[in-house]
Design an enzyme around this catalytic site. Structure first.
Site, short mmCIF file in Angstrom:
data_model
loop_
_atom_site.label_atom_id
_atom_site.label_comp_id
_atom_site.label_asym_id
_atom_site.label_seq_id
_atom_site.Cartn_x
_atom_site.Cartn_y
_atom_site.Cartn_z
N HIS A 128 27.49 3.63 82.87
CA HIS A 128 27.95 1.90 82.29
C HIS A 128 28.90 1.19 81.92
CE1 HIS A 128 26.04 -0.20 80.37
NE2 HIS A 128 24.75 0.52 80.50
N ASP A 130 29.91 -1.94 81.04
CA ASP A 130 29.73 -3.24 81.32
C ASP A 130 28.71 -3.23 79.88
OD1 ASP A 130 27.16 -2.36 83.06
OD2 ASP A 130 26.93 -4.72 82.49
N GLU A 192 25.29 -3.50 84.96
CA GLU A 192 24.01 -2.67 84.85
C GLU A 192 23.88 -3.42 83.83
OE1 GLU A 192 20.09 -0.90 83.15
OE2 GLU A 192 22.80 -1.40 82.08
N HIS A 458 21.97 -3.87 72.58
CA HIS A 458 21.64 -5.21 73.16
C HIS A 458 21.43 -6.05 71.67
CE1 HIS A 458 19.63 -4.55 77.08
NE2 HIS A 458 20.50 -3.60 77.12
#
Length: 487
Positions: A128, A130, A192, A458
Protein backbone atom coordinates in the site's frame (compact mmCIF):
# COMPACT_ATOMS: atom_id res chain seq x y z
CA UNK A 1 8.22 -8.98 -0.69
CA UNK A 2 8.66 -12.56 -1.86
CA UNK A 3 10.60 -13.51 -4.91
CA UNK A 4 11.01 -15.90 -7.80
CA UNK A 5 12.81 -15.71 -11.05
CA UNK A 6 13.59 -16.81 -14.59
CA UNK A 7 16.58 -17.01 -16.90
CA UNK A 8 20.03 -15.95 -16.02
CA UNK A 9 20.32 -12.22 -15.42
CA UNK A 10 23.81 -10.90 -15.79
CA UNK A 11 24.93 -7.87 -13.83
CA UNK A 12 26.19 -6.27 -17.05
CA UNK A 13 22.88 -6.66 -18.78
CA UNK A 14 20.96 -5.18 -15.85
CA UNK A 15 23.33 -2.24 -15.63
CA UNK A 16 22.55 -1.24 -19.22
CA UNK A 17 18.84 -0.85 -18.58
CA UNK A 18 17.68 2.72 -18.26
CA UNK A 19 15.45 2.64 -15.16
CA UNK A 20 14.26 5.50 -12.99
CA UNK A 21 16.80 4.59 -10.31
CA UNK A 22 19.25 7.18 -11.59
CA UNK A 23 16.75 9.85 -12.52
CA UNK A 24 15.61 12.73 -10.37
CA UNK A 25 11.94 12.29 -11.15
CA UNK A 26 9.75 9.23 -10.79
CA UNK A 27 8.64 9.28 -14.42
CA UNK A 28 10.29 6.42 -16.22
CA UNK A 29 11.54 5.30 -19.57
CA UNK A 30 9.70 3.00 -21.92
CA UNK A 31 8.58 -0.32 -20.46
CA UNK A 32 10.64 -3.49 -20.51
CA UNK A 33 9.77 -5.62 -23.51
CA UNK A 34 7.62 -8.73 -22.96
CA UNK A 35 9.44 -11.85 -21.84
CA UNK A 36 10.96 -14.37 -23.99
CA UNK A 37 10.22 -17.87 -22.73
CA UNK A 38 13.27 -18.50 -20.55
CA UNK A 39 14.36 -22.09 -20.27
CA UNK A 40 17.02 -21.43 -17.63
CA UNK A 41 16.33 -19.69 -14.36
CA UNK A 42 18.98 -17.48 -12.74
CA UNK A 43 21.22 -18.87 -10.03
CA UNK A 44 21.37 -17.56 -6.48
CA UNK A 45 24.57 -15.68 -7.27
CA UNK A 46 23.15 -14.13 -10.43
CA UNK A 47 20.09 -12.86 -8.58
CA UNK A 48 22.20 -11.64 -5.69
CA UNK A 49 24.32 -9.61 -8.11
CA UNK A 50 21.29 -8.30 -10.01
CA UNK A 51 19.51 -7.15 -6.84
CA UNK A 52 22.68 -5.54 -5.46
CA UNK A 53 23.05 -3.65 -8.73
CA UNK A 54 19.50 -2.29 -8.39
CA UNK A 55 19.61 -1.28 -4.72
CA UNK A 56 20.96 2.29 -5.13
CA UNK A 57 18.13 3.13 -7.52
CA UNK A 58 15.58 1.31 -5.37
CA UNK A 59 16.59 3.36 -2.36
CA UNK A 60 16.48 6.61 -4.34
CA UNK A 61 12.94 5.85 -5.50
CA UNK A 62 11.92 4.85 -1.99
CA UNK A 63 13.10 8.20 -0.71
CA UNK A 64 11.10 9.97 -3.41
CA UNK A 65 7.99 8.13 -2.34
CA UNK A 66 8.58 8.94 1.34
CA UNK A 67 8.62 12.64 0.46
CA UNK A 68 4.97 12.38 -0.62
CA UNK A 69 2.68 12.75 2.45
CA UNK A 70 0.10 10.26 1.18
CA UNK A 71 -2.32 10.17 4.13
CA UNK A 72 -5.84 8.87 3.50
CA UNK A 73 -7.36 10.09 6.77
CA UNK A 74 -10.08 12.72 6.68
CA UNK A 75 -8.79 16.26 7.03
CA UNK A 76 -5.58 15.72 5.06
CA UNK A 77 -4.79 16.85 1.53
CA UNK A 78 -5.72 13.85 -0.60
CA UNK A 79 -4.05 15.39 -3.64
CA UNK A 80 -0.87 13.77 -2.31
CA UNK A 81 -2.49 10.35 -2.69
CA UNK A 82 -3.04 11.12 -6.36
CA UNK A 83 0.65 12.09 -6.66
CA UNK A 84 1.68 8.92 -4.89
CA UNK A 85 -0.48 6.68 -7.07
CA UNK A 86 0.91 8.34 -10.20
CA UNK A 87 4.47 7.76 -9.00
CA UNK A 88 3.74 4.11 -8.21
CA UNK A 89 2.18 3.54 -11.63
CA UNK A 90 5.27 5.03 -13.29
CA UNK A 91 7.58 2.75 -11.32
CA UNK A 92 5.59 -0.33 -12.35
CA UNK A 93 5.42 0.72 -16.01
CA UNK A 94 9.20 0.94 -16.03
CA UNK A 95 9.23 -2.71 -14.96
CA UNK A 96 7.20 -3.65 -18.03
CA UNK A 97 3.77 -3.82 -16.40
CA UNK A 98 0.62 -2.46 -17.95
CA UNK A 99 -0.77 -0.22 -15.22
CA UNK A 100 -3.99 1.52 -14.27
CA UNK A 101 -4.98 3.74 -11.38
CA UNK A 102 -8.27 2.31 -10.08
CA UNK A 103 -10.73 3.22 -7.36
CA UNK A 104 -14.09 2.17 -5.97
CA UNK A 105 -15.30 5.25 -4.17
CA UNK A 106 -12.18 5.57 -2.02
CA UNK A 107 -8.58 6.60 -2.55
CA UNK A 108 -6.60 5.65 -5.67
CA UNK A 109 -5.06 2.21 -5.94
CA UNK A 110 -2.69 1.00 -8.64
CA UNK A 111 -3.16 -2.23 -10.55
CA UNK A 112 -0.42 -3.60 -12.80
CA UNK A 113 0.02 -6.78 -14.81
CA UNK A 114 2.75 -8.47 -16.78
CA UNK A 115 2.37 -11.87 -18.42
CA UNK A 116 5.09 -14.46 -18.05
CA UNK A 117 5.89 -17.65 -19.92
CA UNK A 118 3.06 -20.10 -20.51
CA UNK A 119 2.69 -22.77 -17.87
CA UNK A 120 4.24 -20.72 -15.10
CA UNK A 121 2.22 -19.56 -12.07
CA UNK A 122 0.75 -16.12 -11.50
CA UNK A 123 1.82 -14.19 -8.39
CA UNK A 124 -0.06 -11.24 -6.93
CA UNK A 125 2.24 -8.77 -5.14
CA UNK A 126 0.41 -6.54 -2.65
CA UNK A 127 1.55 -3.36 -0.88
CA UNK A 128 0.00 0.00 0.00
CA UNK A 129 1.19 3.52 -0.79
CA UNK A 130 -0.74 5.42 1.90
CA UNK A 131 0.81 6.12 5.29
CA UNK A 132 -0.20 6.94 8.84
CA UNK A 133 -0.48 10.55 10.02
CA UNK A 134 2.67 11.80 11.73
CA UNK A 135 1.20 12.58 15.14
CA UNK A 136 3.04 15.09 17.31
CA UNK A 137 5.85 16.49 15.17
CA UNK A 138 7.79 17.46 18.30
CA UNK A 139 8.46 13.77 18.90
CA UNK A 140 10.25 13.33 15.56
CA UNK A 141 14.01 13.82 15.42
CA UNK A 142 13.74 14.95 11.79
CA UNK A 143 11.10 15.92 9.25
CA UNK A 144 8.93 12.79 8.80
CA UNK A 145 8.61 13.45 5.05
CA UNK A 146 12.30 14.09 4.43
CA UNK A 147 14.08 10.72 4.62
CA UNK A 148 17.27 10.74 6.67
CA UNK A 149 19.77 7.95 7.30
CA UNK A 150 21.11 7.48 10.82
CA UNK A 151 23.13 4.47 11.97
CA UNK A 152 22.14 2.29 9.04
CA UNK A 153 18.42 3.07 9.27
CA UNK A 154 16.32 5.25 6.98
CA UNK A 155 13.93 7.45 8.96
CA UNK A 156 10.65 8.82 7.61
CA UNK A 157 6.92 8.20 7.62
CA UNK A 158 6.26 5.25 5.33
CA UNK A 159 9.96 4.43 4.99
CA UNK A 160 9.03 0.98 6.25
CA UNK A 161 5.21 0.80 6.36
CA UNK A 162 4.64 0.23 3.54
CA UNK A 163 6.57 2.07 0.85
CA UNK A 164 9.53 -0.22 1.46
CA UNK A 165 7.21 -3.19 0.91
CA UNK A 166 6.23 -1.71 -2.43
CA UNK A 167 9.85 -1.07 -3.38
CA UNK A 168 10.77 -4.66 -2.49
CA UNK A 169 8.36 -5.72 -5.22
CA UNK A 170 9.91 -3.21 -7.61
CA UNK A 171 13.44 -4.37 -6.74
CA UNK A 172 12.59 -7.99 -7.53
CA UNK A 173 10.96 -7.08 -10.85
CA UNK A 174 13.91 -4.93 -11.84
CA UNK A 175 16.34 -7.72 -11.02
CA UNK A 176 14.72 -9.93 -13.68
CA UNK A 177 14.61 -7.26 -16.35
CA UNK A 178 13.14 -8.60 -19.58
CA UNK A 179 13.22 -12.20 -18.35
CA UNK A 180 10.45 -12.31 -15.77
CA UNK A 181 9.90 -16.05 -15.18
CA UNK A 182 6.19 -15.99 -14.27
CA UNK A 183 3.11 -13.82 -14.56
CA UNK A 184 2.84 -10.98 -12.07
CA UNK A 185 -0.03 -8.86 -10.85
CA UNK A 186 0.84 -5.92 -8.60
CA UNK A 187 -1.88 -4.35 -6.48
CA UNK A 188 -0.95 -1.25 -4.47
CA UNK A 189 -3.75 -0.02 -2.24
CA UNK A 190 -4.29 3.64 -1.36
CA UNK A 191 -6.17 3.53 1.95
CA UNK A 192 -4.95 0.53 3.94
CA UNK A 193 -4.05 2.68 6.93
CA UNK A 194 -7.54 4.15 6.89
CA UNK A 195 -9.36 0.83 6.99
CA UNK A 196 -9.41 -0.47 3.39
CA UNK A 197 -13.10 0.39 3.13
CA UNK A 198 -13.15 0.25 -0.67
CA UNK A 199 -11.03 -2.92 -0.95
CA UNK A 200 -13.93 -5.41 -1.19
CA UNK A 201 -15.43 -3.41 -4.07
CA UNK A 202 -12.04 -3.15 -5.78
CA UNK A 203 -11.59 -6.92 -5.56
CA UNK A 204 -15.13 -7.51 -6.84
CA UNK A 205 -14.59 -5.19 -9.83
CA UNK A 206 -11.17 -6.58 -10.75
CA UNK A 207 -11.43 -10.17 -9.53
CA UNK A 208 -10.33 -11.75 -12.81
CA UNK A 209 -7.30 -9.46 -13.09
CA UNK A 210 -6.33 -10.10 -9.46
CA UNK A 211 -6.73 -13.87 -9.58
CA UNK A 212 -3.43 -15.58 -8.79
CA UNK A 213 -1.89 -18.83 -7.60
CA UNK A 214 0.17 -17.11 -4.91
CA UNK A 215 -0.48 -13.82 -3.07
CA UNK A 216 2.50 -12.10 -1.50
CA UNK A 217 1.51 -9.45 1.04
CA UNK A 218 4.51 -7.28 1.93
CA UNK A 219 3.07 -5.52 4.97
CA UNK A 220 4.40 -7.34 8.02
CA UNK A 221 7.83 -7.84 9.55
CA UNK A 222 10.59 -10.18 10.65
CA UNK A 223 11.29 -11.69 14.04
CA UNK A 224 14.44 -9.64 14.54
CA UNK A 225 17.26 -8.00 12.62
CA UNK A 226 19.02 -10.98 11.06
CA UNK A 227 16.11 -13.42 11.58
CA UNK A 228 13.51 -13.63 8.78
CA UNK A 229 9.91 -14.66 9.37
CA UNK A 230 6.66 -15.64 7.73
CA UNK A 231 3.54 -14.26 9.39
CA UNK A 232 1.00 -17.03 9.95
CA UNK A 233 -1.60 -15.35 12.20
CA UNK A 234 -2.89 -11.85 12.85
CA UNK A 235 -5.26 -10.47 15.42
CA UNK A 236 -8.40 -8.70 14.33
CA UNK A 237 -9.76 -5.41 15.65
CA UNK A 238 -13.04 -3.94 16.86
CA UNK A 239 -13.48 -0.27 17.74
CA UNK A 240 -16.49 1.30 19.43
CA UNK A 241 -17.57 4.40 21.35
CA UNK A 242 -18.91 4.04 24.88
CA UNK A 243 -20.90 6.94 26.33
CA UNK A 244 -22.24 7.42 29.87
CA UNK A 245 -24.80 10.08 30.87
CA UNK A 246 -25.84 11.07 34.37
CA UNK A 247 -27.21 14.64 34.07
CA UNK A 248 -29.27 16.72 31.66
CA UNK A 249 -26.69 19.51 31.88
CA UNK A 250 -23.54 20.49 33.78
CA UNK A 251 -24.20 21.73 37.32
CA UNK A 252 -22.19 23.43 40.07
CA UNK A 253 -19.79 20.94 41.67
CA UNK A 254 -19.95 22.67 45.05
CA UNK A 255 -23.70 22.89 45.21
CA UNK A 256 -24.42 19.36 43.95
CA UNK A 257 -21.17 17.43 44.41
CA UNK A 258 -21.47 14.54 46.85
CA UNK A 259 -24.83 12.96 46.22
CA UNK A 260 -24.83 13.69 42.50
CA UNK A 261 -22.36 11.67 40.37
CA UNK A 262 -20.37 13.05 37.46
CA UNK A 263 -20.01 11.23 34.15
CA UNK A 264 -16.22 11.14 34.13
CA UNK A 265 -16.07 9.29 37.44
CA UNK A 266 -18.70 6.83 36.25
CA UNK A 267 -16.86 6.27 32.99
CA UNK A 268 -13.51 5.83 34.73
CA UNK A 269 -14.99 3.21 37.08
CA UNK A 270 -16.65 1.46 34.16
CA UNK A 271 -13.49 1.31 32.06
CA UNK A 272 -11.65 -0.07 35.07
CA UNK A 273 -13.81 -3.22 34.92
CA UNK A 274 -12.42 -4.18 31.49
CA UNK A 275 -9.32 -5.79 33.06
CA UNK A 276 -8.65 -7.98 36.08
CA UNK A 277 -6.04 -7.15 38.70
CA UNK A 278 -3.25 -8.65 36.55
CA UNK A 279 -4.27 -6.56 33.54
CA UNK A 280 -5.82 -9.40 31.53
CA UNK A 281 -9.08 -8.67 29.67
CA UNK A 282 -12.06 -9.38 31.93
CA UNK A 283 -14.77 -9.41 29.24
CA UNK A 284 -16.41 -12.82 28.99
CA UNK A 285 -16.85 -14.29 25.52
CA UNK A 286 -13.65 -13.10 23.83
CA UNK A 287 -11.66 -15.84 22.10
CA UNK A 288 -8.10 -16.67 23.19
CA UNK A 289 -5.48 -19.18 22.09
CA UNK A 290 -1.80 -20.03 22.18
CA UNK A 291 0.99 -19.08 19.81
CA UNK A 292 4.15 -20.63 18.42
CA UNK A 293 6.77 -21.69 21.01
CA UNK A 294 8.99 -18.65 20.51
CA UNK A 295 10.71 -16.99 23.43
CA UNK A 296 10.33 -13.21 23.46
CA UNK A 297 12.60 -11.70 26.11
CA UNK A 298 10.76 -9.20 28.28
CA UNK A 299 13.56 -6.66 27.99
CA UNK A 300 13.34 -6.70 24.21
CA UNK A 301 9.61 -5.98 24.38
CA UNK A 302 10.08 -3.23 26.96
CA UNK A 303 12.76 -1.57 24.86
CA UNK A 304 10.79 -1.79 21.61
CA UNK A 305 7.68 -0.34 23.25
CA UNK A 306 9.51 2.26 25.32
CA UNK A 307 8.05 1.03 28.63
CA UNK A 308 9.19 3.21 31.53
CA UNK A 309 11.34 1.73 34.29
CA UNK A 310 9.17 0.41 37.08
CA UNK A 311 6.06 -0.06 34.92
CA UNK A 312 4.97 -3.70 35.02
CA UNK A 313 3.69 -5.54 31.96
CA UNK A 314 0.04 -6.56 32.03
CA UNK A 315 -1.56 -9.97 31.68
CA UNK A 316 -0.24 -13.44 32.35
CA UNK A 317 1.31 -16.25 30.32
CA UNK A 318 3.84 -16.26 27.50
CA UNK A 319 4.48 -12.87 25.94
CA UNK A 320 3.92 -14.12 22.39
CA UNK A 321 0.51 -15.46 23.47
CA UNK A 322 -0.42 -12.10 24.95
CA UNK A 323 0.72 -10.31 21.81
CA UNK A 324 -0.54 -12.64 19.07
CA UNK A 325 -3.31 -15.01 20.16
CA UNK A 326 -5.05 -13.38 23.13
CA UNK A 327 -7.36 -10.37 23.09
CA UNK A 328 -6.25 -6.92 24.21
CA UNK A 329 -8.50 -4.06 25.31
CA UNK A 330 -7.33 -0.47 25.19
CA UNK A 331 -8.89 2.93 25.72
CA UNK A 332 -7.73 5.12 22.84
CA UNK A 333 -9.37 8.44 23.67
CA UNK A 334 -11.86 10.39 25.76
CA UNK A 335 -14.39 13.08 24.91
CA UNK A 336 -14.83 15.25 27.99
CA UNK A 337 -13.72 18.73 29.05
CA UNK A 338 -9.96 19.18 28.86
CA UNK A 339 -8.13 20.15 32.02
CA UNK A 340 -7.50 23.59 30.54
CA UNK A 341 -11.20 24.17 29.87
CA UNK A 342 -12.66 22.37 32.89
CA UNK A 343 -15.05 24.45 35.00
CA UNK A 344 -16.06 23.73 38.59
CA UNK A 345 -19.02 21.78 37.30
CA UNK A 346 -20.14 18.17 37.28
CA UNK A 347 -19.73 16.66 33.80
CA UNK A 348 -23.09 15.42 32.46
CA UNK A 349 -21.75 12.96 29.85
CA UNK A 350 -18.44 11.48 28.76
CA UNK A 351 -17.39 9.19 25.91
CA UNK A 352 -14.48 6.79 25.46
CA UNK A 353 -13.16 5.11 22.34
CA UNK A 354 -12.47 1.48 23.19
CA UNK A 355 -10.45 -0.80 20.92
CA UNK A 356 -10.34 -4.58 21.21
CA UNK A 357 -7.69 -6.63 19.42
CA UNK A 358 -9.24 -9.98 18.60
CA UNK A 359 -7.53 -13.36 18.79
CA UNK A 360 -7.65 -15.59 15.72
CA UNK A 361 -10.99 -17.37 15.70
CA UNK A 362 -12.96 -14.40 17.02
CA UNK A 363 -15.37 -12.12 15.15
CA UNK A 364 -15.72 -8.31 15.43
CA UNK A 365 -19.50 -8.32 15.83
CA UNK A 366 -19.42 -11.09 18.42
CA UNK A 367 -16.75 -9.22 20.36
CA UNK A 368 -18.80 -6.01 20.18
CA UNK A 369 -21.82 -7.73 21.67
CA UNK A 370 -19.68 -9.27 24.43
CA UNK A 371 -18.19 -5.86 25.29
CA UNK A 372 -21.60 -4.16 25.36
CA UNK A 373 -23.02 -6.88 27.61
CA UNK A 374 -20.10 -6.52 30.02
CA UNK A 375 -20.39 -2.73 30.24
CA UNK A 376 -24.16 -2.80 30.74
CA UNK A 377 -23.70 -5.24 33.60
CA UNK A 378 -20.98 -3.19 35.31
CA UNK A 379 -22.08 0.44 35.00
CA UNK A 380 -22.46 2.04 38.45
CA UNK A 381 -25.27 4.01 40.05
CA UNK A 382 -27.81 3.48 37.30
CA UNK A 383 -26.02 5.73 34.80
CA UNK A 384 -27.18 5.58 31.19
CA UNK A 385 -24.69 3.80 28.95
CA UNK A 386 -24.84 3.62 25.15
CA UNK A 387 -22.59 2.24 22.43
CA UNK A 388 -21.71 2.88 18.81
CA UNK A 389 -19.87 0.37 16.65
CA UNK A 390 -17.14 2.12 14.68
CA UNK A 391 -15.83 -0.79 12.66
CA UNK A 392 -13.72 -3.87 12.79
CA UNK A 393 -11.59 -6.31 10.92
CA UNK A 394 -11.47 -10.08 11.16
CA UNK A 395 -8.44 -11.90 12.54
CA UNK A 396 -6.91 -14.66 10.48
CA UNK A 397 -4.79 -17.77 10.47
CA UNK A 398 -2.73 -18.78 7.46
CA UNK A 399 -1.88 -22.34 6.57
CA UNK A 400 1.85 -21.98 5.97
CA UNK A 401 2.44 -25.54 4.79
CA UNK A 402 3.03 -26.80 1.27
CA UNK A 403 5.46 -26.24 -1.59
CA UNK A 404 4.80 -22.52 -2.05
CA UNK A 405 5.57 -21.69 1.56
CA UNK A 406 8.57 -24.02 1.30
CA UNK A 407 9.71 -21.91 -1.67
CA UNK A 408 9.48 -18.80 0.50
CA UNK A 409 11.40 -20.37 3.36
CA UNK A 410 14.14 -21.48 0.98
CA UNK A 411 14.36 -17.95 -0.43
CA UNK A 412 14.62 -16.44 3.04
CA UNK A 413 17.26 -18.95 4.09
CA UNK A 414 19.41 -18.00 1.11
CA UNK A 415 18.90 -14.25 1.49
CA UNK A 416 19.80 -14.38 5.19
CA UNK A 417 22.91 -16.51 4.55
CA UNK A 418 21.62 -19.76 6.01
CA UNK A 419 19.47 -18.45 8.86
CA UNK A 420 16.23 -20.42 9.06
CA UNK A 421 13.05 -18.33 8.99
CA UNK A 422 10.54 -18.64 11.82
CA UNK A 423 6.75 -18.54 11.77
CA UNK A 424 5.35 -15.66 13.77
CA UNK A 425 2.05 -14.10 14.68
CA UNK A 426 1.32 -10.40 14.62
CA UNK A 427 -0.55 -8.55 17.32
CA UNK A 428 -1.61 -5.82 14.94
CA UNK A 429 -4.37 -6.25 12.42
CA UNK A 430 -4.36 -6.47 8.65
CA UNK A 431 -8.06 -7.17 8.05
CA UNK A 432 -7.74 -7.25 4.28
CA UNK A 433 -5.85 -10.56 4.51
CA UNK A 434 -9.10 -12.22 5.53
CA UNK A 435 -10.69 -10.42 2.56
CA UNK A 436 -8.13 -11.98 0.20
CA UNK A 437 -8.59 -15.39 1.83
CA UNK A 438 -12.32 -15.23 1.20
CA UNK A 439 -12.02 -13.89 -2.35
CA UNK A 440 -9.25 -16.27 -3.47
CA UNK A 441 -9.59 -19.45 -1.39
CA UNK A 442 -7.30 -21.50 -3.65
CA UNK A 443 -4.37 -19.08 -3.55
CA UNK A 444 -1.42 -19.59 -1.23
CA UNK A 445 -0.98 -16.44 0.88
CA UNK A 446 2.53 -15.45 1.95
CA UNK A 447 2.73 -12.57 4.44
CA UNK A 448 6.19 -11.01 4.52
CA UNK A 449 7.54 -7.62 5.44
CA UNK A 450 10.41 -5.24 6.04
CA UNK A 451 9.79 -4.26 9.66
CA UNK A 452 11.84 -5.30 12.70
CA UNK A 453 11.35 -4.71 16.44
CA UNK A 454 12.88 -1.24 16.17
CA UNK A 455 10.87 0.04 13.19
CA UNK A 456 8.25 1.97 15.21
CA UNK A 457 5.65 1.79 12.48
CA UNK A 458 2.71 4.15 13.16
CA UNK A 459 4.78 6.02 15.75
CA UNK A 460 7.25 8.89 15.65
CA UNK A 461 10.67 8.18 14.11
CA UNK A 462 9.53 5.27 11.97
CA UNK A 463 12.56 3.71 10.31
CA UNK A 464 13.80 1.01 7.96
CA UNK A 465 16.91 -1.09 8.58
CA UNK A 466 18.70 -0.73 5.25
CA UNK A 467 20.66 -3.96 5.55
CA UNK A 468 17.50 -5.95 6.21
CA UNK A 469 15.74 -4.16 3.37
CA UNK A 470 18.41 -5.39 0.94
CA UNK A 471 17.85 -8.94 2.21
CA UNK A 472 14.09 -8.60 1.81
CA UNK A 473 14.53 -7.46 -1.81
CA UNK A 474 16.83 -10.39 -2.55
CA UNK A 475 14.45 -12.81 -0.82
CA UNK A 476 11.59 -11.62 -3.02
CA UNK A 477 13.60 -12.16 -6.20
CA UNK A 478 14.61 -15.61 -5.00
CA UNK A 479 11.03 -16.42 -4.11
CA UNK A 480 9.74 -15.52 -7.58
CA UNK A 481 12.40 -17.71 -9.12
CA UNK A 482 11.60 -20.59 -6.76
CA UNK A 483 7.89 -20.37 -7.56
CA UNK A 484 8.62 -20.34 -11.28
CA UNK A 485 10.85 -23.40 -10.91
CA UNK A 486 8.06 -25.34 -9.17
CA UNK A 487 5.52 -24.40 -11.80
Amino acid sequence: MPTVGPPAVSRRRVARRNLPCNRKETTVPSPVQPNRSPATLPTDDQLRAAVANEMPGVRADLERLVRIPSIAYDGFDHHHLERSATAVAALLRACGLSTEVVRAGGQPAVLGHRAGPAGRPTVLLYAHHDVQPTGDLRLWRSDPFEPVERDGRLYGRGAADDKAGLMAHVAALRAFGADLPLSVVVFVEGEEEYGSSSLPDLIARHRERLNADVIVIADSGNWDVGVPALTTSLRGVMNCLVQVRVLRQAVHSGVFGGPVPDALTVLARLLGTLHDSAGSPAVAGLAAGSAAPLDLPEERLRTAAGVLDGVRLTGTGHLVDRLWTQPAINVLGLDAPSTREAANALVPEATAKVSVRLAPGDDPQRAYQALCAHLRAHVDWGAEVSFRYEGGGAPCRIDASGPRHDAARAAFRTAWDGTDPVDIGVGGSIPFIATFQEAFPNAAILVTGVEDPHTRAHGPNESLHLGEFARVCLAEALLLRNLAARG
